[in-house]
Enzyme design. Structure first.
Site, PDB file in Angstrom:
ATOM      1  CE  LYS A 111      -3.755   2.090   2.748  1.00  0.00           C
ATOM      2  NZ  LYS A 111      -4.635   1.894   3.914  1.00  0.00           N
ATOM      3  CG  LEU A 140      -4.134   7.045   4.189  1.00  0.00           C
ATOM      4  CD1 LEU A 140      -3.216   6.370   5.208  1.00  0.00           C
ATOM      5  CD2 LEU A 140      -4.024   6.351   2.838  1.00  0.00           C
ATOM      6  CB  SER A 187      -7.549   3.982   2.874  1.00  0.00           C
ATOM      7  OG  SER A 187      -6.854   3.322   3.921  1.00  0.00           O
ATOM      8  CB  VAL A 226      -7.493   3.787  11.046  1.00  0.00           C
ATOM      9  CG1 VAL A 226      -8.196   4.707  10.063  1.00  0.00           C
ATOM     10  CG2 VAL A 226      -7.411   4.429  12.430  1.00  0.00           C
ATOM     11  N   GLY A 227     -10.406   1.870  10.376  1.00  0.00           N
ATOM     12  CA  GLY A 227     -11.862   1.894  10.479  1.00  0.00           C
ATOM     13  C   GLY A 227     -12.503   0.892   9.534  1.00  0.00           C
ATOM     14  N   GLY A 228     -11.650   0.030   8.957  1.00  0.00           N
ATOM     15  CA  GLY A 228     -12.127  -0.962   8.007  1.00  0.00           C
ATOM     16  C   GLY A 228     -11.336  -0.955   6.719  1.00  0.00           C
ATOM     17  CB  SER A 229      -8.398   1.046   5.667  1.00  0.00           C
ATOM     18  OG  SER A 229      -9.006   2.284   5.914  1.00  0.00           O
TER      19      SER A 229
END
EC number: 3.5.1.99
Length: 577
Positions: A140, A189, A215, A236-239
């Site tokens: 990434k 992101l 992201s 950090v939230g589902g990336s």
């Protein structure tokens, strides 16, 4: 009395100053666009180098069956590379060829690491080869690789090559892996789409009108299309989980510090309320397990002493003992699509038929967690750190309205939140959660998050659970919709707040019946967001839908074991159909 007219010199001075300001802005704007054009040209030149390298290899080795190489699973590929029955060059150029095809279709690769060809020639180490010897891996954008930019989709980060590899990349190389491409991300992101001004929009390889998620969207598109056998992203939230679910592959978000984040750039550096993690993405669960075996080694622990020295627990992963599994079909904040609900129900039935015990788990207060822990925690400084990232940029990308709301001073955020509450209560709560916190308030928030985590674990242990089966947002949304649907991260961000390991496994596809049921979708709040989510789901027949598999902190091996069970049972069911 009428004011005296300005003198001609004064007017000329004002006009000159204005023209000078416009000229300076135009020159700055021009310089930024020149950087963007240069970056796009480098991207195209990288693709051309990939093409030339593949052509050259094919001319020299016309008998190599690249299709058969691409059909191997990572464990099979690794065994053949390590025992010498498959040359690393054959594998590398097979994946280079496929990666080139997929990026031309989806725009997922931002940079070709040409030094990977040199590394390929030097890959064979003395003694026993590493677990990932000869395996080409994708990385990434935000994970540092020496000599390459980590742009995060920001123009200001172009031509800022990293001085050294991240710890993750260092360990991969020591295990014999060959990082060969970097992949696209959304600007900042902080989005689950995949678009930025530099490299543009990345498309879902399964349906080009859909987002690949974000992201880590470039990774999802490349692996989902078969152009990489193993890749790495952040979450950090589902990336990690959004791209995996949207592109029909698997991913593991570990406990925040199980793998090193040294040399991995965060969208909002410094915030601790919502825990970020770096993790692997692959076509199947066994590939993720092999990856974790390779990474959880002495090199990882010595290069980053903040990572706990916990080697991969083979006994836990290979256990066949029946599991006690909690489950829920909805978080009562984001109404699941018909396919999401069916995915959980069908997986529950498969697990029960296989001898596991399924226990209903009452999920509560997800709205409070979303507003007060996640949004407030990430933007506790009043969005200052987030906004600084955009200073001097040409545009705000996919963050749109959120960016302008973030810029409001505290008093206006409070006022707008109060005005919006009767009409759009969810938007009101989000705006109210974006205000600046005092140190005392932030410490109080951290204490509340800790207490909430302890309460969740207590409920888990009261039911004597091993793991949890949870919904995963899906199917893939239409391009552009994630920027309008930030509230839809509730299913994933909960486990960043709790800092639990969570993996994604595809289990079904959207059916005609799911599409019919979607016509009655209204959501729990029946607001603009619910209506927009229904539109975003529409027209998805044939797209994959996944479930989340969750374990308690530091139990990645148990999480993977559960994921493997779900994957195995799903494959068996599909073979019988």
């Amino acid at each position: 009395m009428r004011p005296a007219p300005r003198s001609l010199p004064a007017l000329l001075c004002c006009c000159s100053a204005g023209l000078l300001l416009l000229l300076l802005r135009w020159r700055r704007w021009k310089r930024l666009w020149e950087k963007v054009e240069a970056a796009r040209q480098r991207q195209e030149e990288g693709w051309d180098r990939m093409d030339k390298a593949v052509r050259s290899f094919r001319e020299q080795h016309p008998s190599v069956n690249m299709v058969s190489i691409l059909s191997l699973s990572l464990p099979e590929l690794s065994r053949k590379l390590r025992d010498g029955s498959l040359p690393p060059e054959h594998v590398f150029y097979a994946y280079l060829s496929k990666a080139l095809q997929i990026t031309r279709e989806t725009n997922c690769i931002t940079e070709y690491m040409q030094e990977s060809e040199t590394q390929l020639q030097q890959a064979r180490p003395p003694g026993k080869p590493g677990l990932l010897y000869g395996v080409p891996v994708s990385i990434k954008d935000s994970i540092n690789c020496q000599g390459h930019d980590s742009t995060l989709g920001f123009v200001k980060n172009i031509n800022q090559p990293m001085a050294e590899d991240s710890v993750l990349v260092q360990v991969l190389k020591r295990q014999g892996a060959i990082p060969f491409v970097k992949t696209n991300v959304p600007q900042s992101l902080i989005s689950f789409d995949c678009k930025n001004l530099i490299f543009g929009q990345t498309f879902n390889p399964l349906l080009y009108t859909r987002t690949p998620g974000g992201s880590s969207g470039g990774e999802g598109a490349l692996i989902g299309g078969g152009g990489s056998i193993l890749g790495f992203g952040t979450d950090v939230g589902g990336s990690l989980r959004f791209p995996a679910a949207f592109c029909g592959i698997c991913a593991l978000k570990p406990t925040g510090n199980r793998l090193s984040k040294k040399g991995v750039i965060s969208g909002i550096p410094g915030q601790k309320s919502v825990v970020a993690a770096v993790g692997p993405m692959a076509k199947d669960v066994e590939s993720l397990a092999l990856c974790m075996r390779a990474l959880l080694c002495e090199d990882m622990f010595s290069l980053d002493s903040t990572v706990p020295p916990l080697p991969f627990n083979e006994e836990v992963y290979s256990s066949t003992q029946p599991l006690r599994i909690g489950y829920y079909e909805t978080d009562f904040f984001t109404m699941p699509s018909p396919a999401m609900r069916r995915a959980v129900r069908e997986t529950k039935k498969l697990l029960e038929d296989a001898g596991h015990t399924l226990v209903p788990f009452e999920i509560t207060n997800v709205d409070y967690v979303t507003y007060n822990f996640c949004v407030r925690g990430m933007f506790a400084d009043g969005c200052t750190s987030f906004l600084k990232k955009f200073e001097g940029e040409l545009e705000r990308g996919s963050v749109g309205t959120f960016f302008w709301l973030a810029k409001l001073p505290n008093c206006l955020k409070t006022l707008v939140s109060w005005i919006a509450k009767p009409f759009v209560p969810r938007l009101s709560n989000i705006i109210g959660s974006m205000r600046t916190n005092t140190v005392d308030e932030l410490w109080g928030l951290h204490h509340e998050i800790e207490e909430s985590c302890h309460q969740f674990i207590a409920q888990w242990k009261k039911l004597n659970l091993d793991v949890m089966l949870c919904p995963m947002l899906g199917p893939a949304l239409g391009i552009g919709y994630p920027g309008k649907l930030s509230v839809a991260v509730s299913y994933t961000m909960l486990y960043n707040s709790l800092d639990f390991p969570a993996g994604v496994v595809p289990v079904t596809m959207v059916t005609d019946e799911d599409e019919k049921e979607l016509k009655g979708y209204q959501g729990y709040f029946r607001d603009w967001w619910d209506r927009t989510l229904a539109k975003a789901f529409h027209g998805s027949v044939g797209l994959p839908v996944a479930v989340q598999c969750v374990a308690l902190p530091w139990q990645e091996e148990l999480c993977l074991r559960f994921m493997k069970e779900v994957e195995t049972l799903t494959l068996k069911k599909n073979q019988l159909v």
